[in-house]
Design an enzyme around this catalytic site. Structure first.
Site, PDB file in Angstrom:
ATOM      1  N   ARG A 182    -109.147  -6.738 103.978  1.00 56.66           N
ATOM      2  CA  ARG A 182    -108.247  -7.867 103.763  1.00 56.66           C
ATOM      3  C   ARG A 182    -106.943  -7.598 104.518  1.00 56.66           C
ATOM      4  O   ARG A 182    -106.289  -6.586 104.287  1.00 56.66           O
ATOM      5  CB  ARG A 182    -107.951  -8.031 102.267  1.00 56.66           C
ATOM      6  CG  ARG A 182    -106.968  -9.141 102.007  1.00 56.66           C
ATOM      7  CD  ARG A 182    -106.531  -9.279 100.552  1.00 56.66           C
ATOM      8  NE  ARG A 182    -105.502 -10.308 100.485  1.00 56.66           N
ATOM      9  CZ  ARG A 182    -104.444 -10.285  99.695  1.00 56.66           C
ATOM     10  NH1 ARG A 182    -104.270  -9.300  98.846  1.00 56.66           N
ATOM     11  NH2 ARG A 182    -103.547 -11.257  99.746  1.00 56.66           N
ATOM     12  N   GLN A 195     -99.827 -14.452  96.221  1.00 54.52           N
ATOM     13  CA  GLN A 195     -98.865 -14.391  95.131  1.00 54.52           C
ATOM     14  C   GLN A 195     -97.734 -15.415  95.205  1.00 54.52           C
ATOM     15  O   GLN A 195     -96.580 -15.055  95.466  1.00 54.52           O
ATOM     16  CB  GLN A 195     -98.278 -12.970  95.010  1.00 54.52           C
ATOM     17  CG  GLN A 195     -99.314 -11.965  94.593  1.00 54.52           C
ATOM     18  CD  GLN A 195     -98.732 -10.587  94.229  1.00 54.52           C
ATOM     19  OE1 GLN A 195     -99.488  -9.686  93.956  1.00 54.52           O
ATOM     20  NE2 GLN A 195     -97.428 -10.425  94.209  1.00 54.52           N
ATOM     21  N   SER A 209     -94.472 -14.322  93.592  1.00 47.62           N
ATOM     22  CA  SER A 209     -93.528 -13.476  94.328  1.00 47.62           C
ATOM     23  C   SER A 209     -92.760 -14.295  95.366  1.00 47.62           C
ATOM     24  O   SER A 209     -91.543 -14.160  95.501  1.00 47.62           O
ATOM     25  CB  SER A 209     -94.257 -12.344  95.050  1.00 47.62           C
ATOM     26  OG  SER A 209     -95.039 -11.601  94.161  1.00 47.62           O
ATOM     27  N   ASN A 214    -104.843 -10.379  91.900  1.00 47.14           N
ATOM     28  CA  ASN A 214    -104.082  -9.162  92.155  1.00 47.14           C
ATOM     29  C   ASN A 214    -103.648  -8.609  90.811  1.00 47.14           C
ATOM     30  O   ASN A 214    -102.924  -9.273  90.065  1.00 47.14           O
ATOM     31  CB  ASN A 214    -102.837  -9.459  93.002  1.00 47.14           C
ATOM     32  CG  ASN A 214    -103.183  -9.914  94.412  1.00 47.14           C
ATOM     33  OD1 ASN A 214    -104.359  -9.972  94.787  1.00 47.14           O
ATOM     34  ND2 ASN A 214    -102.169 -10.230  95.187  1.00 47.14           N
ATOM     35  N   TYR A 256    -102.106  -5.207  88.684  1.00 45.64           N
ATOM     36  CA  TYR A 256    -101.490  -3.887  88.792  1.00 45.64           C
ATOM     37  C   TYR A 256    -101.163  -3.230  87.461  1.00 45.64           C
ATOM     38  O   TYR A 256    -101.325  -2.031  87.304  1.00 45.64           O
ATOM     39  CB  TYR A 256    -100.192  -3.977  89.614  1.00 45.64           C
ATOM     40  CG  TYR A 256    -100.431  -4.088  91.096  1.00 45.64           C
ATOM     41  CD1 TYR A 256    -100.510  -2.954  91.897  1.00 45.64           C
ATOM     42  CD2 TYR A 256    -100.592  -5.331  91.704  1.00 45.64           C
ATOM     43  CE1 TYR A 256    -100.734  -3.043  93.262  1.00 45.64           C
ATOM     44  CE2 TYR A 256    -100.827  -5.435  93.070  1.00 45.64           C
ATOM     45  CZ  TYR A 256    -100.897  -4.290  93.850  1.00 45.64           C
ATOM     46  OH  TYR A 256    -101.129  -4.382  95.195  1.00 45.64           O
ATOM     47  N   GLU A 263    -106.290  -7.332  95.091  1.00 43.63           N
ATOM     48  CA  GLU A 263    -105.384  -6.186  95.117  1.00 43.63           C
ATOM     49  C   GLU A 263    -105.432  -5.448  93.792  1.00 43.63           C
ATOM     50  O   GLU A 263    -105.416  -6.055  92.722  1.00 43.63           O
ATOM     51  CB  GLU A 263    -103.911  -6.611  95.340  1.00 43.63           C
ATOM     52  CG  GLU A 263    -103.537  -6.915  96.750  1.00 43.63           C
ATOM     53  CD  GLU A 263    -102.056  -7.303  96.891  1.00 43.63           C
ATOM     54  OE1 GLU A 263    -101.211  -6.747  96.170  1.00 43.63           O
ATOM     55  OE2 GLU A 263    -101.775  -8.181  97.716  1.00 43.63           O
TER      56      GLU A 263
HETATM   57  C1  PNW Z   1     -98.057  -7.020  95.674  1.00 48.36           C
HETATM   58  N1  PNW Z   1     -95.693  -6.394  89.724  1.00 48.36           N
HETATM   59  O1  PNW Z   1     -96.835  -7.278  95.081  1.00 48.36           O
HETATM   60  C2  PNW Z   1     -98.010  -7.541  97.101  1.00 48.36           C
HETATM   61  O2  PNW Z   1     -98.973  -8.529  97.315  1.00 48.36           O
HETATM   62  C3  PNW Z   1     -98.147  -6.457  98.128  1.00 48.36           C
HETATM   63  O3  PNW Z   1     -97.695  -6.925  99.361  1.00 48.36           O
HETATM   64  C4  PNW Z   1     -97.422  -5.213  97.668  1.00 48.36           C
HETATM   65  O4  PNW Z   1     -97.338  -4.225  98.653  1.00 48.36           O
HETATM   66  C5  PNW Z   1     -98.153  -4.692  96.461  1.00 48.36           C
HETATM   67  O5  PNW Z   1     -98.374  -5.701  95.492  1.00 48.36           O
HETATM   68  C6  PNW Z   1     -97.478  -3.498  95.792  1.00 48.36           C
HETATM   69  O6  PNW Z   1     -96.252  -3.862  95.231  1.00 48.36           O
HETATM   70  C7  PNW Z   1     -96.608  -7.004  93.738  1.00 48.36           C
HETATM   71  O7  PNW Z   1     -94.496  -6.247  89.387  1.00 48.36           O
HETATM   72  C8  PNW Z   1     -95.314  -6.734  93.350  1.00 48.36           C
HETATM   73  O8  PNW Z   1     -96.601  -6.346  88.889  1.00 48.36           O
HETATM   74  C9  PNW Z   1     -95.003  -6.547  92.021  1.00 48.36           C
HETATM   75  C10 PNW Z   1     -96.005  -6.610  91.078  1.00 48.36           C
HETATM   76  C11 PNW Z   1     -97.309  -6.871  91.453  1.00 48.36           C
HETATM   77  C12 PNW Z   1     -97.613  -7.069  92.796  1.00 48.36           C
END
Ligand code: PNW
Length: 514
Positions: free
Chosen positions: A99, A189, A192, A331, A333, A399
């Site tokens: 990706r 996202q 974001s 995505n 996390y 992601e």
């Molecule tokens: C993503 N959170 O951003 C982005 O899509 C990527 O470009 C980035 O490098 C990656 O995650 C790592 O940060 C996020 O706070 C930023 O949960 C913040 C969060 C999740 C995703």
């Protein structure tokens, strides 16, 4: 069965003692394993070969102090010059897909189709051809945060004309690559893009018009997605049979305790953070969540606005949005603990509209990034929430990842990846239709305003070296093993001094990863 899976999940997380789940869960053969990246984060070559300026070029050039380590995306991991090595790394791991995103200003410097930058397109031609040569499926994100600056000068995503500009861009890219690319992600996202770039100044363009520009942006970005989807559906789908989706940040949120006000606050927060983006596309009524509409409308009137700061979706717009995705790009996390807040937030603002406070459990292992804590059961819960609320949509994890310091010995990343994959397998056993998993990220890169100090790569990048030397971390070797075996077992790389392609390495055993 749901019940066994829940016990299994609890036992994996060590919450049920003396109960061992011995079932071996396997990823189906059709399951797609991949890794991801984004143009501004890896490409560099910010002004080479006719590339136009993006909002991130402008943002970090004008605000160099924003990035604590003083880096920016001018060179980044220099993938513009090292795409062959990038594909070699993908081959080393044996991934099914890669990706990556296309930089709109690289291929259309003015933002409009009057200028097509052949040299810029050549880079993506080369990358895609190299991927196809080695049977790696390209998964292309059309927009990953880097708008042409010229379009920002016209208001960017706050201008409803952006929907049409984006549709033109999508047409140019589809025309060029529809025959080669089967997996498309329109937007990365929207939360974001809009909350951080328009409702705040943590991301480009840093408009920081809280509670107003962010909501306008969300509507326009979602409609731009839908227009691109419909364009593909109308003019390319029957010929090329590709799939078009959108990547949404779907983290999980639990109430901090069982107090009714906190449970209710959590449910509201889920609607603001997940429902806002999923409901218009996947709910039967195709609109922003009712509770979000009610809260923002009520607050807006109190604040002296004549109508809600949250724009409405017309019947026509709802129709355009409804079912405008072949898959949900998820995505994921981390997980947040939510508590009703009575503290003062700027008014108006998204924070003030929701009125919650966040924390995370101190028992959860933390990554290098302060916001990132590991709670694997969260991905299971998020997936079940999606099933219950949106009727089992097809999902690709676009992601999931973990950040560390520099260093090749990344046990914490390996652990996080395994824990989340196990939870993912349980969700699939309980009916989640997950077709793929994309580890973030292929290699260390520019982590936006956090620079290069928060490293997300399965491959380390030596940013001081001339050729931005890439070296496999432990996690890359473990990932290769998982892809090969289709199970998450206890295998660890036997020879820590040999890298993924058999080259000798100096690997420090000292753990300084976090
Ligand atoms: C993503 N959170 O951003 C982005 O899509 C990527 O470009 C980035 O490098 C990656 O995650 C790592 O940060 C996020 O706070 C930023 O949960 C913040 C969060 C999740 C995703």
């Amino acid at each position: 069965m749901a019940w066994t899976a829940i016990i299994a999940a609890l036992s994996i997380l060590g919450l049920v003692e003396g109960w061992t789940d011995t079932k071996i869960r396997r990823f189906p053969d059709s399951f797609m394993f991949g890794v991801g990246s984004a143009a501004y984060q890896v490409e560099g070559a910010w002004n080479l070969d006719g590339k136009g300026e993006s909002i991130w070029d402008r943002f970090l050039h004008e605000n160099p102090d924003l990035v604590p380590d003083g880096t920016n995306g001018d060179v980044a991991s220099d993938s513009y010059h090292h795409y062959k090595r990038d594909v070699e790394m993908l081959r080393e791991m044996g991934v099914d897909h890669y990706r990556f995103s296309i930089s709109w200003p690289r291929v259309m410097p003015s933002g409009f189709p009057n200028q097509i930058n052949e040299q810029g397109f050549q880079y993506y031609d080369n990358l895609i051809n190299e991927l196809l040569t080695y049977k790696i499926e390209p998964m292309v994100t059309l927009y990953h945060f880097d708008l042409p600056q010229r379009l920002q000068d016209l208001g960017g995503w706050a201008n409803p004309l952006s929907i049409g500009w984006c549709e033109d861009y999508a047409r140019v890219v589809f025309d060029r690559y529809a025959s080669k690319v089967k997996y498309w992600i329109t937007m990365n996202q929207p939360n974001s893009i809009c909350l951080e770039g328009y409702g705040d100044s943590i991301m480009a363009p840093g408009v920081d018009m809280k509670g107003i520009a962010d909501y306008i942006c969300i509507k326009n970005v979602l409609l731009a997605h839908a227009k691109a989807y419909r364009l593909y559906e109308r003019e390319y789908k029957s010929k090329y049979n590709g799939f078009v989706g959108i990547s949404v940040s779907v983290n999980w949120a639990n109430p901090i305790n069982n107090k009714t006000e906190n449970v209710q606050a959590t449910e509201e927060y889920r609607e603001f953070s997940i429902g806002m983006y999923l409901n218009p596309i996947w709910s039967p009524y195709g609109d922003f969540p009712q509770v979000v509409k009610d809260i923002v409308a009520k607050k807006s009137l109190k604040q002296g606005f004549f109508k809600s700061r949250l724009p409405t979706l017309s019947a026509e717009e709802k129709k355009l949005l409804k079912k405008s995705a072949d898959f949900l790009g998820m995505n994921h996390y981390t997980t947040m603990l939510v508590k009703r807040s009575f503290q003062q937030y700027p008014s108006p603002s998204y924070q003030d509209d929701i009125g919650v406070e966040f924390s995370q459990d101190t028992n959860w292992r933390g990554a290098k990034s302060s916001w990132l804590k590991s709670y694997a059961f969260g991905i299971y819960k998020a997936l079940l929430h999606i099933n219950q609320n949106y009727d089992y949509p097809l999902i690709i994890i676009t992601e999931h990842g973990w950040s560390t310091n520099a260093g090749l010995w990344d046990q914490s990343r390996v652990q996080c990846m395994k824990d989340y994959m196990r939870a993912l397998l349980l969700a699939m056993e309980d009916g989640s239709r997950v077709a793929g998993y994309t580890a973030w990220s292929l290699m260390d890169n520019l982590e936006w305003a956090s620079g290069i100090s928060e490293r997300f790569g399965l491959y380390e990048v030596d940013f001081d070296s001339e050729d931005k030397k890439r070296t496999a971390r432990e996690s890359a070797l473990v990932y290769r093993h998982i892809i090969e075996e289709r199970v998450v077992d206890d295998w660890t790389p036997p020879r820590l001094d040999i890298d993924i392609s058999g080259r000798r390495l100096k690997r420090s055993k000292k753990n300084t990863e976090l």
